[in-house]
Enzyme design. Structure first.
Site, PDB file in Angstrom:
ATOM      1  N   GLU A 165     -10.891   6.449   4.857  1.00 57.81           N
ATOM      2  CA  GLU A 165      -9.903   5.672   5.141  1.00 57.81           C
ATOM      3  C   GLU A 165      -9.899   6.677   6.578  1.00 57.81           C
ATOM      4  O   GLU A 165     -11.212   6.486   7.642  1.00 57.81           O
ATOM      5  CB  GLU A 165      -8.625   6.447   5.413  1.00 57.81           C
ATOM      6  CG  GLU A 165      -7.935   5.349   3.514  1.00 57.81           C
ATOM      7  CD  GLU A 165      -7.202   5.295   3.105  1.00 57.81           C
ATOM      8  OE1 GLU A 165      -7.427   6.138   1.945  1.00 57.81           O
ATOM      9  OE2 GLU A 165      -6.276   5.273   3.642  1.00 57.81           O
ATOM     10  N   ASP A 216       0.964  -1.067  -0.289  1.00 59.71           N
ATOM     11  CA  ASP A 216       0.267  -0.157  -0.479  1.00 59.71           C
ATOM     12  C   ASP A 216       1.359   1.462   0.007  1.00 59.71           C
ATOM     13  O   ASP A 216       1.916   1.405  -0.151  1.00 59.71           O
ATOM     14  CB  ASP A 216      -0.979  -0.067   1.256  1.00 59.71           C
ATOM     15  CG  ASP A 216      -2.085   0.246   1.042  1.00 59.71           C
ATOM     16  OD1 ASP A 216      -3.685  -0.050   1.146  1.00 59.71           O
ATOM     17  OD2 ASP A 216      -2.199   1.727  -0.392  1.00 59.71           O
TER      18      ASP A 216
END
Ligand SMILES: O=[N+]([O-])c1ccc(O[C@@H]2O[C@@H](CO)[C@H](O)[C@H](S[C@@H]3O[C@H](CO)[C@@H](O)[C@H](O)[C@H]3O)[C@@H]2O)cc1
Length: 605
Positions: free
Chosen positions: A493, A288
Site C-alpha cells: 500500500e 475496505d
C-alpha cells in the site's frame, strides 16, 4: 420430545430466495445490523459475536492467532468464533475473510504464488484458474471460506505502491485473469446469470477489488483521486468487473480512492445505480478497512455522516474493524430515525444471506479438519514453480544477438551468485506475506530461495560462490559467469508509493562491479518496472522476475534451460519517471521495453 419447529430457512431443499426471505422476515433490526458488521479477529470473541450478532470476521494484513500458527490452530480459532455466532437465536453462521492474494499468504507454510504482476506476464488464464483452485484448498485448510481476492485493479502508474497487486495496465489482460475467481469459487453453472456462486466446501467466496479505478489515481498516489472521463473509467477500469460478475463473484470491495473528487465509498451512482442495478451484481458489496471512516478528512471526523453516506451509497457490509459498538449504535439510531430506510438495510442483509446460503455456510459452518494437509502441499508448490517459470520475462540476452548468454551451462568451473535478493525468501515473496508489509530473511516461512534453486540445478562439479555484496577479493576471482539478483524490499500500500522508481542501493553498484569482471545475468526482483537503462549496457542478460513467491526453484529452471523463457511484459517498461503515466496505446510512447515484449529461449522439456 417436542418436534423441532420446522424453519424454512434451515431447509437446504428450499430455494435460496425462499430461505433468504424466510430468515429476513424473522430478523430484528439488531440481528440485521449485526450481519452488516465485519470485525477484526483480535476483538472477535465468541461472546462478542453472540452479543452483537456479528456476521463476519476478518484477518487484517498479518493478523494471525499465533506466530507460525498451524492449520489446526487457525481452524480452532474459527470454530470458537462460529460457536458464538451459532449460539444466537436464529443461528446465522459468521463468514471469516482473509487476504489470500498470492496463496494463503498470512499463514506460515502456505504456498506463496507469484504476485499478480508476474501472473500477468504469463498470459495464462488456465494457470491462474489452477492457482485459484490451489489457493482455495490452502485457505480452507485453515477453516476459512472467504478471500479478499482477486485484486482486479488496472494499474496505470507504477509509482503506485500496490501496482504489483494488479495483473496489468491493459484491461483485457486483467479481464482474462479473472479466471482466478473460477478457480477460487468453482466454474459457474450455465444458468447462473451473474448470481454469486461457490461450488462447495473446497472452494471459497471471492472478492473483486477495489471498485473502481483504484489503479488510476493521480501519480499513483495510494487512496487518491482518479481523474478520468466516464468513458475512460468504463473502458479502462470497469471491464474486469463485467467478467467478475459473469464468473459469479460473490463480493465486491469498494476502493479507498475517489473518482473525479467523489469518494468511491460514498458513490451511490457507481455502487447502486451502476454495479447493482445496471450490471445486476447480486452478491454483497463490502467496504475496505475503515473505508467509510476515510470518506471524511481527517478520517472518522464525522462517523454518522460516514455511515449515512457509505450505507446510503449501497455498501452492504462494513469492514469496521474495531469500533463496532459505535458503528452498530449509530446505524441503529439512523434507521430508527428514518435517516436510513429499512429497505436499504434489507437489501444489504438479503445480499449477505444470499451469499451465505449459496455457498453452503449454513450446512457447513465449521472448518473441515480433513483439509489441513492441503496447506503448503508439494503439488501446490509445483504449481507455483510452474507459475514462476512462466512469469519470468527475458529482456536482454547477450551483448550481441550471435552470443546469447542464456540458457546458462549447468556444468561450469566456478560461478558467482551475488545480490541482496539471491538468498532472501522474504524479499522474493514481497508484501502481503506473513505480515502486511512483508519480511526479510529465510526464517519467516517455508520455501526455496533463488540461490538454493541454482545450487540444486547446476552440475555437482560446478563450484557456486555466493556473496550478497562482493568485495574486491571476491571480484578478483575468475568466474565462468555470474547471476546477480537485486531489487526492491517488500512493501504494501502507501508504504510502496515511490516517485523515483530507482533500483534501491546497493543494487546498481553490485550490478556494475560484478558485470565488469564476469559475464552476468541480472535478475530483478521488484513489484514493477524500475529505472534500468543506466545499467543495461553492463549486463549481458536481464530478467524481470517480479515477486516470485516461495518457489524460487522456478527461476533456476529457466535460467539453466530446463524450460524456455515465455513471459511477456504486462506493463510498459518506462525509460524515466518523467514519462509517467505512460501506457500501451498512448500517443506518446517511448519505453525501454514495450508492453508485450519478451525474448524467448528453447527449453529442454
Ligand atoms: O496502525 N497503523 O498505523 C495502521 C495504519 C494503516 C492501517 O491500515 C490498514 O492496515 C492493513 C493491515 O491491518 C489493513 O489490511 C488495511 S489495508 C486493506 O485491508 C483489507 C483487509 O485486509 C484488504 O483487503 C484491502 O485490500 C486493503 O486495502 C488497512 O490499510 C492499519 C493500521
Amino acid at each position: 420430545s417436542a418436534r423441532a419447529e420446522y424453519l424454512k430457512y434451515k431447509d437446504p431443499k428450499q430455494p435460496v430466495s425462499v430461505r433468504v426471505k424466510d430468515l429476513l422476515s424473522r430478523m430484528t433490526l439488531a440481528e440485521k445490523i449485526g450481519q452488516m458488521t465485519q470485525i477484526e479477529r483480535e476483538n472477535a470473541t465468541a461472546d462478542v459475536l453472540a452479543k452483537y450478532f456479528i456476521g463476519s470476521v476478518l484477518s487484517g494484513g498479518g493478523s494471525v492467532p499465533a506466530p507460525q500458527a498451524s492449520a489446526q490452530t487457525w481452524a480452532s480459532m474459527i470454530t470458537e468464533m462460529q460457536k458464538g455466532a451459532l449460539s444466537t437465536r436464529l443461528g446465522i453462521p459468521m463468514i471469516y475473510g482473509i487476504d489470500a492474494v498470492h496463496g494463503n499468504n498470512n499463514v506460515y507454510k502456505a504456498t506463496i504464488f507469484p504476485h499478480n504482476i508476474g501472473l500477468g506476464a504469463t498470459r495464462d488464464p488456465d494457470l491462474v484458474k489452477r492457482i485459484g483452485e490451489a489457493t482455495a484448498l490452502e485457505v480452507r485448510a485453515t477453516g476459512i471460506p472467504y478471500v479478499f481476492a482477486p485484486c482486479v485493479a488496472v494499474c496505470r502508474d507504477p509509482r503506485w505502491g500496490r501496482c504489483y497487486e494488479s495483473y496489468s495496465e491493459d484491461p483485457m489482460v486483467v479481464q482474462s485473469l479473472t479466471s482466478l475467481i473460477s478457480g477460487l469459487q468453482g466454474e459457474v453453472p450455465a444458468d447462473s446469470a451473474g448470481r454469486p456462486y461457490v461450488a462447495g466446501s473446497k472452494n471459497v467466496a471471492a472478492c473483486a477489488k477495489h471498485y473502481v479505478g483504484d489503479g488510476g489515481t493521480y501519480m499513483g498516489i495510494n487512496e487518491n483521486n482518479t481523474i478520468i472521463s466516464a468513458h475512460g473509467l468504463l473502458s479502462i477500469h470497469m471491464p474486469p468487473y463485467y467478467n467478475s460478475i459473469i464468473r459469479g463473484v460473490s463480493t465486491v470491495m469498494v476502493s479507498y480512492s475517489s473518482w473525479n473528487g467523489v469518494k468511491m465509498h460514498a458513490n451511490h451512482f457507481l455502487i447502486t445505480d451502476f454495479l447493482k442495478n445496471k450490471l445486476k451484481f447480486r452478491g454483497f458489496v463490502i467496504s475496505d478497512w475503515e473505508g467509510i471512516d476515510r470518506i471524511t478528512s481527517p478520517p472518522h471526523a464525522n462517523y454518522s455522516y460516514s455511515i449515512e453516506a457509505g450505507i446510503g451509497a449501497g455498501i452492504d457490509m462494513i469492514m469496521v474493524p474495531y469500533r463496532y459498538t459505535e458503528f452498530i449504535d449509530d446505524l441503529t439510531t439512523q434507521v430508527q430515525n428514518k435517516v436510513i430506510p429499512m429497505s436499504r438495510i434489507d437489501d444489504a442483509v438479503y445480499r449477505i444471506l444470499r451469499v451465505k446460503f449459496t455457498m453452503g455456510l449454513f450446512e457447513s459452518p465449521y472448518p473441515d479438519a480433513s483439509l489441513a494437509g492441503e496447506l503448503g502441499k508439494q503439488e501446490h508448490r509445483d504449481l507455483a514453480r510452474e507459475a514462476v517459470r512462466k512469469s519470468l520475462v527475458l529482456l536482454k540476452n547477450g551483448k550481441s544477438s550471435y552470443a546469447p548468454l542464456l540458457p546458462l551451462p549447468k556444468k561450469a568451473g566456478k560461478i558467482l551468485v551475488a545480490g541482496s535478493h539471491a538468498d532472501n525468501l522474504g524479499y522474493q515473496c514481497g508484501g502481503w506475506t506473513i505480515t502486511w508489509q512483508g519480511e526479510s530473511g529465510n526464517n519467516n516461512t517455508i520455501g526455496t530461495t533463488i540461490l538454493s534453486g541454482i545450487k540444486a540445478t547446476v552440475d555437482p562439479s560446478t563450484q557456486v560462490v555466493y556473496s550478497e555484496s562482493p568485495d574486491s577479493t571476491v571480484l578478483a576471482d575468475k568466474y565462468d559467469y555470474a547471476i546477480v539478483a537485486v531489487g526492491e524490499p517488500p512493501y504494501a500500500e502507501t508504504a510502496g508509493d515511490n516517485l523515483n522508481l530507482t533500483i534501491p542501493a546497493p543494487g546498481p553498484s553490485v550490478i556494475q562491479s560484478v558485470c565488469k569482471v564476469a559475464r552476468c545475468v541480472v535478475v530483478l526482483i521488484s513489484g514493477r518496472p524500475l529505472v534500468v537503462e543506466p545499467y543495461l549496457g553492463d549486463m549481458d542478460a536481464f530478467v524481470a522476475a517480479w515477486l516470485p513467491g516461495t518457489e524460487g526453484q522456478g527461476v533456476a529452471d529457466v535460467l539453466f534451460g530446463d524450460y524456455g523463457f515465455t513471459g511477456k511484459l504486462s506493463r510498459t517498461w518506462f525509460r524515466s519517471v518523467d514519462q509517467l503515466p505512460m501506457n500501451v496505446g498512448d500517443a506518446h510512447y517511448d519505453p525501454v521495453f514495450p508492453f508485450g515484449y519478451g525474448l524467448t529461449t528453447k527449453g529442454a522439456k
